[in-house]
Design a protein around this motif. Structure first.
Motif, PDB file in Angstrom:
ATOM      1  N   PRO A  60      21.600  43.242  38.102  1.00 35.12           N
ATOM      2  CA  PRO A  60      20.247  42.937  37.619  1.00 35.12           C
ATOM      3  C   PRO A  60      20.002  41.434  37.551  1.00 35.12           C
ATOM      4  N   SER A  61      18.736  41.047  37.548  1.00 34.90           N
ATOM      5  CA  SER A  61      18.386  39.634  37.434  1.00 34.90           C
ATOM      6  C   SER A  61      18.986  39.048  36.159  1.00 34.90           C
ATOM      7  N   PRO A 232      24.620  43.730  33.252  1.00 35.63           N
ATOM      8  CA  PRO A 232      23.640  42.810  32.662  1.00 35.63           C
ATOM      9  C   PRO A 232      24.353  41.752  31.827  1.00 35.63           C
ATOM     10  N   ARG A 233      23.647  40.640  31.576  1.00 36.00           N
ATOM     11  CA  ARG A 233      24.210  39.531  30.803  1.00 36.00           C
ATOM     12  C   ARG A 233      24.729  40.019  29.452  1.00 36.00           C
ATOM     13  N   PRO A 234      25.912  39.507  29.021  1.00 39.41           N
ATOM     14  CA  PRO A 234      26.772  38.593  29.769  1.00 39.41           C
ATOM     15  C   PRO A 234      27.446  39.287  30.945  1.00 39.41           C
ATOM     16  N   GLY A 235      27.321  38.687  32.103  1.00 43.51           N
ATOM     17  CA  GLY A 235      27.751  39.340  33.326  1.00 43.51           C
ATOM     18  C   GLY A 235      29.257  39.426  33.476  1.00 43.51           C
ATOM     19  N   LYS A 236      29.705  40.553  33.943  1.00 40.60           N
ATOM     20  CA  LYS A 236      31.078  40.715  34.403  1.00 40.60           C
ATOM     21  C   LYS A 236      31.067  41.750  35.505  1.00 40.60           C
ATOM     22  N   ILE A 237      32.168  41.878  36.207  1.00 41.71           N
ATOM     23  CA  ILE A 237      32.211  42.826  37.316  1.00 41.71           C
ATOM     24  C   ILE A 237      32.523  44.211  36.772  1.00 41.71           C
ATOM     25  N   ALA A 238      31.528  45.091  36.866  1.00 40.79           N
ATOM     26  CA  ALA A 238      31.691  46.449  36.359  1.00 40.79           C
ATOM     27  C   ALA A 238      32.612  47.261  37.254  1.00 40.79           C
ATOM     28  N   THR A 239      32.462  47.071  38.570  1.00 44.98           N
ATOM     29  CA  THR A 239      33.298  47.812  39.516  1.00 44.98           C
ATOM     30  C   THR A 239      33.236  47.154  40.878  1.00 44.98           C
ATOM     31  N   MET A 240      34.276  47.363  41.657  1.00 44.44           N
ATOM     32  CA  MET A 240      34.306  46.940  43.059  1.00 44.44           C
ATOM     33  C   MET A 240      34.241  48.196  43.917  1.00 44.44           C
TER      34      MET A 240
END
Length: 272
Positions: A60-61, A232-240
């Motif tokens: 998301p933005s 969504p912020r705070p952004g992290k990688i949910a999945t690859m």
């Protein structure tokens, strides 16, 4: 330069048992980014990117996609955590070793310089001899289909042509790592798809590793070897999400069940 290696599955979906070992070009470990305003942009981002991959970031933005890219480019630093690019700091990889190139959403061309003069700019700044500048610029301009427009000014070009110039300028420095922040977002769909095909050809031909930010799930699936889905912020990688479809990728791929299934998987990950 000594880079550690990581095991990578074959890109061929029918040959998943074979593995090879490729150097890790980008390594993020527990990366956090907090701005001076107190906004937490990124939280605990962990990612390894190996040589030759095409990684797209979707989310998301405001989730930090562009922030990740800018830090990898050495245009900002993590507040904490570890970030290595090509075995050194991100800033050194870009400024001293000239191994990282960045293509922004806007073509950012100098309006008073011709197509050719825009492309040679990074070579000028590095002090490359003029004859070598011209030769390399013509090579990459031919690659992006603009060898007949070298004297044109940016105002005489379409949006798609301007983006081709921007890509050629990035390629002229012969980077190992090409970072692209929504480069096709402002283009019409036909131009966008044409440039996607050209980009994949360039990626393979030049042996690049590409990190690509997009809001378009279908674009990410068509281009990528893997897709990083961010929260969504705070952004992290949910999945690859792996994209186990062989290259070259033809236009007919967009209408296959496999393509639709992967796009649905990415879309589902975005809303959870």
């Amino acid at each position: 330069m000594s880079l550690h290696a990581a095991k990578k599955l074959s890109d061929n979906p029918t040959d998943q048992q074979k593995t090879d070992y490729s150097p890790v070009l980008v390594n993020l470990e527990a990366v956090h980014k907090v701005y001076q305003t107190g906004t937490i942009a990124l939280h605990d981002v962990n990612l390894q990117i190996t040589q030759g991959e095409f990684i797209s970031f979707v989310g998301p933005s405001g989730c930090g996609k562009s922030t990740v890219l800018r830090m990898i480019a050495g245009l900002g630093e993590p507040s904490s955590g570890k970030l290595e690019v090509l075995g050194t700091t991100a800033k050194r990889a870009r400024e001293e070793n000239n191994e990282v190139a960045f293509v922004f959403q806007d073509a950012t061309l100098l309006p008073w310089r011709s197509v050719l003069d825009n492309v040679v700019l990074p070579l000028e700044l590095r002090g490359v001899p003029k004859q070598d500048q011209q030769r390399e610029a013509m090579r990459v301009l031919e690659m992006v289909g603009l060898k007949d427009h070298v004297k044109a000014l940016p105002r005489q070009l379409s949006g798609g042509m301007k983006m081709r110039v921007s890509i050629a300028r990035a390629l002229a420095a012969k980077p190992k790592l090409l970072l692209m922040d929504e480069p096709f977002a402002a283009l019409d769909e036909i131009t966008r798809q044409n440039l996607q095909n050209e980009l994949l050809n360039i990626w393979k031909q030049e042996g690049l590793t590409v990190l690509f930010v997009t809001h378009n799930v279908f674009e990410a699936v068509f281009l990528s070897t893997r897709i990083a889905v961010m929260t969504p912020r705070p952004g992290k990688i949910a999945t690859m999400i792996d994209v186990p479809m062989p290259y070259p990728r033809k236009e007919t791929l967009r209408t296959t069940h496999q393509f639709s299934d992967i796009a649905a998987e990415v879309s589902s990950a975005l809303v959870h």
